[in-house]
Design a protein around this motif. Structure first.
Motif, PDB file in Angstrom:
ATOM      1  N   GLU A  53       0.830  -1.211   0.000  1.00 44.38           N
ATOM      2  CA  GLU A  53       0.000   0.000   0.000  1.00 44.38           C
ATOM      3  C   GLU A  53       0.863   1.260   0.000  1.00 44.38           C
ATOM      4  OE1 GLU A  53      -2.489  -0.721   3.378  1.00 44.38           O
ATOM      5  OE2 GLU A  53      -4.066  -1.665   2.174  1.00 44.38           O
ATOM      6  N   LYS A  54       1.968   1.218   0.732  1.00 46.04           N
ATOM      7  CA  LYS A  54       2.876   2.361   0.740  1.00 46.04           C
ATOM      8  C   LYS A  54       3.559   2.525  -0.617  1.00 46.04           C
ATOM      9  CE  LYS A  54       3.836   2.463   5.696  1.00 46.04           C
ATOM     10  NZ  LYS A  54       4.810   2.137   6.777  1.00 46.04           N
ATOM     11  N   LEU A  55       3.880   1.411  -1.264  1.00 50.53           N
ATOM     12  CA  LEU A  55       4.471   1.469  -2.596  1.00 50.53           C
ATOM     13  C   LEU A  55       3.496   2.111  -3.572  1.00 50.53           C
ATOM     14  CD1 LEU A  55       6.660   0.751  -4.666  1.00 50.53           C
ATOM     15  CD2 LEU A  55       5.630  -1.520  -4.857  1.00 50.53           C
ATOM     16  N   PHE A  56       2.239   1.716  -3.496  1.00 50.83           N
ATOM     17  CA  PHE A  56       1.235   2.305  -4.393  1.00 50.83           C
ATOM     18  C   PHE A  56       1.053   3.794  -4.109  1.00 50.83           C
ATOM     19  CE2 PHE A  56      -3.223   3.546  -5.103  1.00 50.83           C
ATOM     20  CZ  PHE A  56      -3.234   3.466  -6.485  1.00 50.83           C
ATOM     21  N   SER A  57       0.984   4.141  -2.832  1.00 52.01           N
ATOM     22  CA  SER A  57       0.742   5.536  -2.447  1.00 52.01           C
ATOM     23  C   SER A  57       1.918   6.445  -2.779  1.00 52.01           C
ATOM     24  CB  SER A  57       0.444   5.624  -0.946  1.00 52.01           C
ATOM     25  OG  SER A  57      -0.724   4.915  -0.616  1.00 52.01           O
ATOM     26  N   ASN A  58       3.134   5.963  -2.516  1.00 57.17           N
ATOM     27  CA  ASN A  58       4.325   6.804  -2.685  1.00 57.17           C
ATOM     28  C   ASN A  58       4.934   6.721  -4.076  1.00 57.17           C
ATOM     29  OD1 ASN A  58       5.054   7.957   0.171  1.00 57.17           O
ATOM     30  ND2 ASN A  58       4.471   5.832   0.515  1.00 57.17           N
ATOM     31  N   GLY A  59       4.634   5.628  -4.778  1.00 58.31           N
ATOM     32  CA  GLY A  59       5.107   5.500  -6.147  1.00 58.31           C
ATOM     33  C   GLY A  59       6.545   5.065  -6.278  1.00 58.31           C
ATOM     34  N   GLY A  60       6.972   4.954  -7.523  1.00 55.76           N
ATOM     35  CA  GLY A  60       8.307   4.532  -7.904  1.00 55.76           C
ATOM     36  C   GLY A  60       8.333   4.539  -9.418  1.00 55.76           C
ATOM     37  N   PRO A  61       9.479   4.326 -10.052  1.00 53.76           N
ATOM     38  CA  PRO A  61       9.573   4.415 -11.516  1.00 53.76           C
ATOM     39  C   PRO A  61       8.554   3.561 -12.261  1.00 53.76           C
ATOM     40  CG  PRO A  61      11.758   4.316 -10.556  1.00 53.76           C
ATOM     41  CD  PRO A  61      10.795   4.091  -9.426  1.00 53.76           C
ATOM     42  N   ALA A  62       8.483   2.273 -11.943  1.00 57.69           N
ATOM     43  CA  ALA A  62       7.554   1.386 -12.649  1.00 57.69           C
ATOM     44  C   ALA A  62       6.105   1.700 -12.283  1.00 57.69           C
ATOM     45  CB  ALA A  62       7.876  -0.073 -12.332  1.00 57.69           C
ATOM     46  N   VAL A  63       5.868   1.937 -10.990  1.00 56.95           N
ATOM     47  CA  VAL A  63       4.513   2.254 -10.523  1.00 56.95           C
ATOM     48  C   VAL A  63       3.997   3.522 -11.198  1.00 56.95           C
ATOM     49  CG1 VAL A  63       3.126   2.894  -8.516  1.00 56.95           C
ATOM     50  CG2 VAL A  63       4.904   1.153  -8.302  1.00 56.95           C
ATOM     51  N   ASN A  64       4.831   4.536 -11.229  1.00 56.34           N
ATOM     52  CA  ASN A  64       4.428   5.813 -11.826  1.00 56.34           C
ATOM     53  C   ASN A  64       4.132   5.669 -13.315  1.00 56.34           C
ATOM     54  OD1 ASN A  64       4.879   6.882  -9.303  1.00 56.34           O
ATOM     55  ND2 ASN A  64       6.838   7.808  -9.821  1.00 56.34           N
ATOM     56  N   GLN A  65       4.926   4.831 -13.989  1.00 52.93           N
ATOM     57  CA  GLN A  65       4.726   4.632 -15.428  1.00 52.93           C
ATOM     58  C   GLN A  65       3.416   3.915 -15.700  1.00 52.93           C
ATOM     59  OE1 GLN A  65       7.191   5.846 -17.775  1.00 52.93           O
ATOM     60  NE2 GLN A  65       5.364   5.639 -19.010  1.00 52.93           N
ATOM     61  N   VAL A  66       3.124   2.884 -14.914  1.00 52.71           N
ATOM     62  CA  VAL A  66       1.861   2.151 -15.078  1.00 52.71           C
ATOM     63  C   VAL A  66       0.674   3.059 -14.782  1.00 52.71           C
ATOM     64  CG1 VAL A  66       0.436   0.274 -14.172  1.00 52.71           C
ATOM     65  CG2 VAL A  66       2.863  -0.119 -14.634  1.00 52.71           C
ATOM     66  N   ARG A  67       0.784   3.835 -13.715  1.00 52.51           N
ATOM     67  CA  ARG A  67      -0.307   4.747 -13.349  1.00 52.51           C
ATOM     68  C   ARG A  67      -0.552   5.771 -14.460  1.00 52.51           C
ATOM     69  NH1 ARG A  67       1.136   6.448  -8.244  1.00 52.51           N
ATOM     70  NH2 ARG A  67      -0.541   5.444  -7.096  1.00 52.51           N
ATOM     71  N   LYS A  68       0.529   6.298 -15.009  1.00 55.47           N
ATOM     72  CA  LYS A  68       0.418   7.308 -16.063  1.00 55.47           C
ATOM     73  C   LYS A  68      -0.226   6.733 -17.325  1.00 55.47           C
ATOM     74  CE  LYS A  68       3.295  10.396 -18.882  1.00 55.47           C
ATOM     75  NZ  LYS A  68       4.699  10.846 -19.147  1.00 55.47           N
ATOM     76  N   LEU A  69       0.145   5.503 -17.672  1.00 59.39           N
ATOM     77  CA  LEU A  69      -0.345   4.895 -18.913  1.00 59.39           C
ATOM     78  C   LEU A  69      -1.728   4.271 -18.778  1.00 59.39           C
ATOM     79  CD1 LEU A  69       2.940   3.123 -20.082  1.00 59.39           C
ATOM     80  CD2 LEU A  69       1.885   5.115 -21.162  1.00 59.39           C
ATOM     81  N   PHE A  70      -1.992   3.635 -17.620  1.00 55.87           N
ATOM     82  CA  PHE A  70      -3.203   2.819 -17.517  1.00 55.87           C
ATOM     83  C   PHE A  70      -4.156   3.241 -16.401  1.00 55.87           C
ATOM     84  CE2 PHE A  70       0.337   0.158 -19.083  1.00 55.87           C
ATOM     85  CZ  PHE A  70      -0.139  -0.096 -20.363  1.00 55.87           C
ATOM     86  N   GLY A  71      -3.765   4.215 -15.576  1.00 52.41           N
ATOM     87  CA  GLY A  71      -4.653   4.725 -14.539  1.00 52.41           C
ATOM     88  C   GLY A  71      -4.455   4.086 -13.176  1.00 52.41           C
ATOM     89  N   ASP A  72      -5.059   4.714 -12.158  1.00 57.78           N
ATOM     90  CA  ASP A  72      -4.892   4.280 -10.777  1.00 57.78           C
ATOM     91  C   ASP A  72      -5.451   2.890 -10.508  1.00 57.78           C
ATOM     92  OD1 ASP A  72      -3.613   6.576 -10.076  1.00 57.78           O
ATOM     93  OD2 ASP A  72      -5.248   7.438  -8.906  1.00 57.78           O
ATOM     94  N   GLU A  73      -6.596   2.574 -11.093  1.00 52.44           N
ATOM     95  CA  GLU A  73      -7.237   1.288 -10.808  1.00 52.44           C
ATOM     96  C   GLU A  73      -6.370   0.119 -11.251  1.00 52.44           C
ATOM     97  OE1 GLU A  73     -11.309  -1.188 -11.950  1.00 52.44           O
ATOM     98  OE2 GLU A  73     -11.277   0.995 -12.179  1.00 52.44           O
ATOM     99  N   VAL A  74      -5.815   0.209 -12.448  1.00 47.93           N
ATOM    100  CA  VAL A  74      -4.944  -0.853 -12.953  1.00 47.93           C
ATOM    101  C   VAL A  74      -3.663  -0.919 -12.129  1.00 47.93           C
ATOM    102  CG1 VAL A  74      -3.539  -1.618 -14.905  1.00 47.93           C
ATOM    103  CG2 VAL A  74      -5.860  -0.787 -15.294  1.00 47.93           C
ATOM    104  N   ALA A  75      -3.098   0.235 -11.802  1.00 49.05           N
ATOM    105  CA  ALA A  75      -1.855   0.272 -11.022  1.00 49.05           C
ATOM    106  C   ALA A  75      -2.054  -0.347  -9.644  1.00 49.05           C
ATOM    107  CB  ALA A  75      -1.355   1.707 -10.900  1.00 49.05           C
ATOM    108  N   GLN A  76      -3.174  -0.028  -9.012  1.00 52.55           N
ATOM    109  CA  GLN A  76      -3.444  -0.582  -7.688  1.00 52.55           C
ATOM    110  C   GLN A  76      -3.620  -2.094  -7.745  1.00 52.55           C
ATOM    111  OE1 GLN A  76      -7.055   0.785  -5.740  1.00 52.55           O
ATOM    112  NE2 GLN A  76      -6.094   0.568  -3.740  1.00 52.55           N
ATOM    113  N   ARG A  77      -4.339  -2.560  -8.749  1.00 50.38           N
ATOM    114  CA  ARG A  77      -4.551  -4.009  -8.912  1.00 50.38           C
ATOM    115  C   ARG A  77      -3.229  -4.715  -9.196  1.00 50.38           C
ATOM    116  NH1 ARG A  77      -8.505  -3.604 -12.323  1.00 50.38           N
ATOM    117  NH2 ARG A  77      -7.389  -4.075 -14.257  1.00 50.38           N
ATOM    118  N   LEU A  78      -2.410  -4.109 -10.039  1.00 51.13           N
ATOM    119  CA  LEU A  78      -1.126  -4.703 -10.386  1.00 51.13           C
ATOM    120  C   LEU A  78      -0.250  -4.869  -9.146  1.00 51.13           C
ATOM    121  CD1 LEU A  78       0.844  -5.545 -12.724  1.00 51.13           C
ATOM    122  CD2 LEU A  78       1.709  -3.204 -12.630  1.00 51.13           C
TER     123      LEU A  78
END
Length: 222
Positions: free
Chosen positions: A188-213
């Motif tokens: 949950e902290k990784l999702f909330s605070n982000g990181g290179p891969a997390v940020n890229q997925v969120r930017k391309l596919f949105g929060d819902e997909v990033a959270q599920r991933l």
């Protein structure tokens, strides 16, 4: 070394446990613009959760592979290994995170320090700035890069994996629900605070997909 990392970790865990691939539907392949993400999620029966995430971009000139093992049955650290290849330069990062219920044995951490010391001549990979996980990152984690050293970097990742698996086998069982809660807090902290891969997925596919991933596929806690 493309896709070899995930195979190596699966095979090592498979020596001790049944590694069962999970059906994650359309999340297994995500494509947009020049980016392609491929995700494999596994239940390591009686042990924890394994995820292999790979990404290709720039017509294959940039490749990334991330392997995550989240332990549930024993009080071992979370372990993530990343391999990035850009224009012929390789980086391998193996990070151990202190999500312990009890302190991890000092001699076990020293075993990783010994692996790291063998590659002290290689260039360090240094990530700019502070990170939310810095307080729980074990100093014995591995961050190296270079050209023409792909085999050495892979061998270091394998040595960390083998050592971790050997240690895991020796640990007593722990409170699974308490351990899983620790993993969930990390995810949950990784999702909330982000990181290179997390940020890229969120930017391309949105929060819902990033959270599920992250929560479901990478760490198995959703």
């Amino acid at each position: 070394m493309s896709e070899e990392l995930g195979k190596m970790v699966r095979e090592r865990l498979g020596k001790d446990f049944v590694v069962k691939k999970l059906d994650i539907g359309g999340d297994a392949t995500l494509k947009k613009s020049m980016f392609k993400f491929f995700t494999e999620s596994y239940e390591v029966e009686g042990a924890g959760h394994l995820c292999v995430l790979s990404m290709k971009a720039m017509f294959g000139l940039m490749k990334m592979e991330t392997v995550v093992f989240a332990p549930f049955s024993k009080d071992a650290p979370l372990i993530n290994t990343d391999r990035v290849s850009v224009m012929g330069k390789d980086t391998v990062i193996t990070e151990l995170y202190n999500d312990q219920l009890e302190p991890y044995p000092a001699e076990y951490l020293e075993a990783f320090d010994a692996i790291k010391a063998k590659d002290k001549d290689l260039e360090d990979y240094v990530s700019e700035g502070a990170h939310w996980y810095d307080p729980i990152l074990y100093p014995c984690s591995y961050h190296k890069k270079g050209k023409g050293v792909s085999e050495r970097l892979f061998n270091a990742a394998k040595a960390y994996t083998d050592t971790y698996a050997d240690q895991f086998a020796k640990l007593p069982d722990c409170d699974k629900e308490a351990k899983k809660a620790k993993v969930k807090d990390f995810a949950e902290k990784l999702f909330s605070n982000g990181g290179p891969a997390v940020n890229q997925v969120r930017k391309l596919f949105g929060d819902e997909v990033a959270q599920r991933l992250i929560l479901k596929h990478m760490y198995g806690v959703e």
